[in-house]
Design an enzyme around this catalytic site. Sequence first.
Site, PDB file in Angstrom:
ATOM      1  N   ARG A   1       0.693  -0.647   0.753  1.00  0.00           N
ATOM      2  CA  ARG A   1      -0.088   0.090  -0.450  1.00  0.00           C
ATOM      3  C   ARG A   1       0.980   1.500  -0.254  1.00  0.00           C
ATOM      4  NH1 ARG A   1      -2.012   1.227   4.315  1.00  0.00           N
ATOM      5  NH2 ARG A   1      -2.676  -0.537   5.322  1.00  0.00           N
TER       6      ARG A   1
ATOM      7  N   TYR B   1     -15.372  20.193 -12.649  1.00  0.00           N
ATOM      8  CA  TYR B   1     -15.422  18.541 -12.894  1.00  0.00           C
ATOM      9  C   TYR B   1     -16.708  18.006 -11.910  1.00  0.00           C
ATOM     10  CZ  TYR B   1     -15.661  13.171 -12.478  1.00  0.00           C
ATOM     11  OH  TYR B   1     -16.230  11.885 -12.655  1.00  0.00           O
TER      12      TYR B   1
ATOM     13  N   ASP C   1      -6.396  20.752 -11.968  1.00  0.00           N
ATOM     14  CA  ASP C   1      -6.893  19.598 -12.561  1.00  0.00           C
ATOM     15  C   ASP C   1      -6.444  19.429 -14.184  1.00  0.00           C
ATOM     16  OD1 ASP C   1      -8.238  17.667 -13.668  1.00  0.00           O
ATOM     17  OD2 ASP C   1      -9.768  17.263 -12.480  1.00  0.00           O
TER      18      ASP C   1
ATOM     19  N   LYS D   1      -7.861   9.464 -18.534  1.00  0.00           N
ATOM     20  CA  LYS D   1      -8.935  10.527 -19.703  1.00  0.00           C
ATOM     21  C   LYS D   1      -8.052  10.115 -20.468  1.00  0.00           C
ATOM     22  CE  LYS D   1     -12.524  11.163 -17.420  1.00  0.00           C
ATOM     23  NZ  LYS D   1     -12.710  11.898 -16.519  1.00  0.00           N
TER      24      LYS D   1
HETATM   25  C1  LIG Z   1     -13.329  12.143 -15.106  1.00  0.00           C
HETATM   26  C2  LIG Z   1     -12.867  13.100 -14.281  1.00  0.00           C
HETATM   27  C3  LIG Z   1     -12.296  13.560 -13.148  1.00  0.00           C
HETATM   28  C4  LIG Z   1     -12.740  12.238 -11.837  1.00  0.00           C
HETATM   29  O1  LIG Z   1     -11.818  11.110 -12.835  1.00  0.00           O
HETATM   30  P1  LIG Z   1     -11.804  10.163 -12.060  1.00  0.00           P
HETATM   31  O2  LIG Z   1     -10.536   8.399 -12.890  1.00  0.00           O
HETATM   32  O3  LIG Z   1     -13.068   9.411 -12.944  1.00  0.00           O
HETATM   33  O4  LIG Z   1     -12.057   9.211 -10.912  1.00  0.00           O
HETATM   34  C5  LIG Z   1     -11.760  14.793 -12.416  1.00  0.00           C
HETATM   35  N1  LIG Z   1     -11.122  15.708 -13.335  1.00  0.00           N
HETATM   36  C6  LIG Z   1     -11.516  15.846 -14.572  1.00  0.00           C
HETATM   37  C7  LIG Z   1     -11.626  17.138 -15.242  1.00  0.00           C
HETATM   38  C8  LIG Z   1     -12.483  14.627 -15.101  1.00  0.00           C
HETATM   39  O5  LIG Z   1     -12.729  14.720 -16.237  1.00  0.00           O
END
Ligand SMILES: *Cc1c(COP(=O)(O)O)cnc(C)c1O
Length: 359
Positions: A47, A98, A169, A194
């Site tokens: 972990r 998001y 982000d 993504k």
């Molecule tokens: C999808 C997304 C998230 C969340 O990520 P997960 O991998 O689904 O937990 C956070 N920020 C943005 C901009 C996203 O597109």
Amino acid sequence: MTEHEAELGVATRLVGGARPVGPGASLNPAVEFTSTYRADGLVDYARSGNPTWTAFEQVLGDLEGGQALAFGSGMGAIAATLDLVPTGGVVVAPRHAYSGTGALLRRRAEQGAVELRVVDIADADAAIEALDGAALLWTESPTNPMLEIADLPTLFAAAAGAGALSVCDNTFSTPLLQRPLALGADVVVHSVTKYLSGHADVLMGATVTADPGLQERLLTARTLDGAIPGPMETWLALRGMRTLHLRMERSCANAAQLAQRAADHPAVQRVRYPGSGAVIALEVAGGRAGAERLERAVRVWTCATSLGGVESLLERRRRHAMEPDSVPEELVRLSVGVEDVEDLWRDLAQALDEVAGRA
Ligand SMILES: *Cc1c(COP(=O)(O)O)cnc(C)c1O
């Protein structure tokens, strides 16, 4: 990284980063399936660390200009980053972040863990005013799904002046289009799910920071909260990243073409496209029903949530209850993939023809 490697271009570093060296070494890092390690090493329990994570973290950290940590999802990375806020601390966040980030922030605010100030992040003056007494500034640029652009260097400088940490982000841009640490951010977060992994086959997240103290705190949060990725997912994400530059190049070129063509279609009232990246938002005629018609009429595109994969997806964002009312009912978000742009356009155009009632 040696001095020689530091001079290499981004594509070369993506392809060649974190590969085992020496005679007989495998070309790719191993997938290390283990829960524990023999005693007296650097890491005792899995972990806390895993060599497959380390390989992934080296490549991403190099690209963003800091030290990366792999998480089990983007939300795991986001939650660990919000743990940097002291109890009751003020968080300034964009209205159109998001939807999961917005929901998590509202939940923490309801629990009294943070005080939330929601701002229009494209309005730098309003955001700066809200920073008074703040502990953390959260940014997305472009925002999801409205694709608004924030003046990041100005906001990060203002946050530093106000004694607040700044977070970006960077999921939509990837480090190929935007490097927030170089613009003054303290922490970058990613949904690796993504573009970075790029094939819609894993969920993963990451943080990156150049501050050793913050890195230590994020590592502690990951270890104690346990939001860790599996080694197989991490290996897949690293393999996906080897072609990030190629996928981004093609997706962005396709998106630029489609944004231009869609603007001339009578069923499109507004195109939101920030001029780079591979996400477009279309506001279509006929309100909610028009957008739902578009969702049903596509054949090459898939109606599904998420983004950043090789395949083109679209969806009406307000189908999700978490999306705020300020996002128009008729807004359809397009994640443009790497297919033939003529096929993507022909399919989108015939679906838009149906929306316009001229099919
Ligand atoms: C999808 C997304 C998230 C969340 O990520 P997960 O991998 O689904 O937990 C956070 N920020 C943005 C901009 C996203 O597109």
